[in-house]
Each structure stands twice: as structure tokens, then as C-alpha cells.
Design a protein around this motif. Structure first.
Motif, PDB file in Angstrom:
ATOM      1  N   ARG A 179      -7.401  20.101 -30.616  1.00  0.00           N
ATOM      2  CA  ARG A 179      -7.954  21.454 -30.776  1.00  0.00           C
ATOM      3  C   ARG A 179      -9.449  21.423 -31.084  1.00  0.00           C
ATOM      4  N   TRP A 206      -9.644  22.120 -25.754  1.00  0.00           N
ATOM      5  CA  TRP A 206      -9.566  23.486 -26.279  1.00  0.00           C
ATOM      6  C   TRP A 206     -10.848  24.253 -25.982  1.00  0.00           C
ATOM      7  N   ARG A 207     -11.978  23.596 -26.145  1.00  0.00           N
ATOM      8  CA  ARG A 207     -13.261  24.276 -26.008  1.00  0.00           C
ATOM      9  C   ARG A 207     -13.492  24.809 -24.592  1.00  0.00           C
ATOM     10  N   ASP A 245     -12.455  28.374 -24.208  1.00  0.00           N
ATOM     11  CA  ASP A 245     -12.983  29.400 -25.114  1.00  0.00           C
ATOM     12  C   ASP A 245     -13.642  30.563 -24.383  1.00  0.00           C
ATOM     13  N   ASP A 246     -14.314  30.278 -23.277  1.00  0.00           N
ATOM     14  CA  ASP A 246     -15.085  31.331 -22.612  1.00  0.00           C
ATOM     15  C   ASP A 246     -14.820  31.354 -21.111  1.00  0.00           C
TER      16      ASP A 246
END
Length: 260
Positions: free
Chosen positions: A91, A96-97, A100-101
């Protein structure tokens, strides 16, 4: 189980600059351009390695177009990451990153080095990707939760399945928004991805307009040739077009496009 940010001993994840977004109208022009046509046009332009070899559709897939959002997985090394408790460490990783967007029309491209023991993505991450408007995923490696992924409404190309999570065995999610090598092809963030049942093709961002223009004409004359051959025309006259049949094609285009 821990929620603390791990000390990787290296600045992870490695993050590149977010790619520039193409004009949505440019993506729309690829809506009817097949992977085969895109690949053929790029070959004529001198770009030889564009087909991502290895990954195949997880299930029947629609024609899919998107903007490359890249994720890089690299081999584990025990002084940095070892696989122990990594499901929770992930995470804090690029895995995970990268989600994010996610922007609408993103196509996730994952370098996994053809690893057979790393399940790069599963049901929950793919559901998040879908909810944010992602269009498709290609992994030169394995995925997990395949029964659910097959009904996830996200077209996926991969090399198979495994019960392992991403960093359980060989790899660790190292970086995103970085160049990746997937199926023998260099993919840069922001490249255009064209995919269908034939496979996944990478269109360099700076050539996208040229490819769209030439591919549209190619698709048009192939449709013309297909109709003529079905009507009894000779293959050697219509595929490819001769000078005579090209004039016939141009005349048919003029008639089709002429204002009433």
C-alpha cells in the motif's frame, strides 16, 4: 500487520512526471482503428516493435483505446524488499500509488518481466481502476482473482493467472509514470494504446495524429476492397488496390462524401 510506512532503504516509489493528456478528439479517431491496422501503419512509418507479445485477452474483449499509464515491477532484493508481509507494505508502493489519480481513458501498462509467480493485480484494484474511468489493462505477467476479473467489465490482457499477490514471490512494484518494457516493446507514459482480440499495440504519442490519419484511409480502402471481393471481384485487383481500382475507390469516396 503494520500500517507504518516502511523504510525501503531507497527512495520508493520511483515516480516520473505525469504524462501530457492527448486531446480527447484524437483518442476518438482511434475508435474504429484496429490493432492490426495501427501496427501496419507504424511499420510503414519505420516503427517496428509496437505489438506487445505474450499477453492475451483474459476473456472476450472489445476494441479498446487509452492513454498509457505505466507501472514498473522489478525483482526483489532482500536488503530493500523481501516479500515478508509485503501485502501490507504494497500500500506504500507504486502499486497503490499508480491508482491514486487514474484519469478517464487511462490504459494501465504493467512491466512484470513475464514472471509466472506474481499476481500483479486482483479484483479490488481493478474495480478501483474501473470506477475512475480506466479503459483497459495489459500485464506481461500474471493476475489473480480471475473469475471476478473476467466479469469486471475491464478488458485485460495478461499471460495467465496465479493465486499469489504482487510481491509474494519474485517482484516488487517499484515505480510508475516511468518508461517500461512490456512484451518486448518500449512504452512511454502518454503513448496511445490500441487493443483488441488481435493483441495490444503501442502508438507513440508524437506519431498518434499521423497514425490516425493514415489508418483511417487504410481502413476505408480495406472496407471498399472487402465489399468488392465479396461481390465477386478478383483478389489481385482489390487487395491491395491497383492504379485502376484505386481510381475506382477514389471515385466511390467522392460520391460518398459529396454534399447532397
Amino acid at each position: 500487520m503494520t500500517t507504518d510506512t516502511p523504510d525501503f532503504g531507497w527512495p520508493l516509489p520511483v515516480v516520473g512526471e505525469p504524462p501530457a493528456r492527448p486531446d480527447p478528439a484524437l483518442l476518438d479517431r482511434f475508435a474504429t482503428i484496429s490493432a492490426a491496422t495501427a501496427c501496419a501503419i507504424l511499420h510503414k512509418l519505420g516503427i517496428r516493435r509496437t505489438w506487445i507479445e505474450g499477453p492475451e485477452p483474459l476473456t472476450a474483449v472489445p476494441h479498446t483505446v487509452g492513454v498509457a499509464r505505466t507501472l514498473l515491477l522489478l525483482p526483489q532484493r532482500e536488503d530493500i524488499v523481501s516479500g515478508a508481509s509485503q501485502e501490507y507494505v504494497e500500500r506504500h508502493s507504486a502499486l497503490w500509488r499508480v491508482f491514486d489519480d487514474v484519469a478517464p481513458a487511462d490504459f494501465l501498462v504493467v512491466q512484470a518481466n513475464a514472471a509466472r509467480r506474481s499476481g500483479c493485480l486482483g479484483e479490488i484494484l481493478v474495480a478501483s481502476f474501473r470506477n475512475q474511468g480506466g479503459t483497459g489493462i495489459v500485464v506481461d505477467g500474471r493476475v489473480r482473482d480471475t473469475p471476478r476479473l473476467k466479469v469486471s467489465q475491464v478488458p485485460i490482457w495478461c499471460t495467465g493467472s496465479t493465486p499469489h499477490y504482487a510481491s509474494q514471490d519474485e517482484l516488487f512494484p517499484w515505480g510508475y509514470h516511468v518508461p517500461v518494457q512490456v512484451g518486448g516493446v518500449l512504452v512511454l507514459p502518454g503513448d496511445i494504446i490500441v487493443a483488441d482480440d488481435d493483441g495490444v499495440v503501442v502508438v507513440p504519442a508524437r506519431l498518434a495524429d499521423t497514425v490516425a490519419t493514415q489508418a483511417a484511409e487504410h481502413e476505408e480502402w480495406e472496407a471498399f476492397s472487402r465489399d468488392r471481393i465479396r461481390a465477386g471481384g478478383r483478389l489481385r485487383d482489390y487487395y491491395p488496390l491497383t492504379e485502376t481500382t484505386r481510381r475506382e475507390f477514389e471515385a466511390s469516396r467522392d460520391g460518398l462524401h459529396r454534399e447532397p
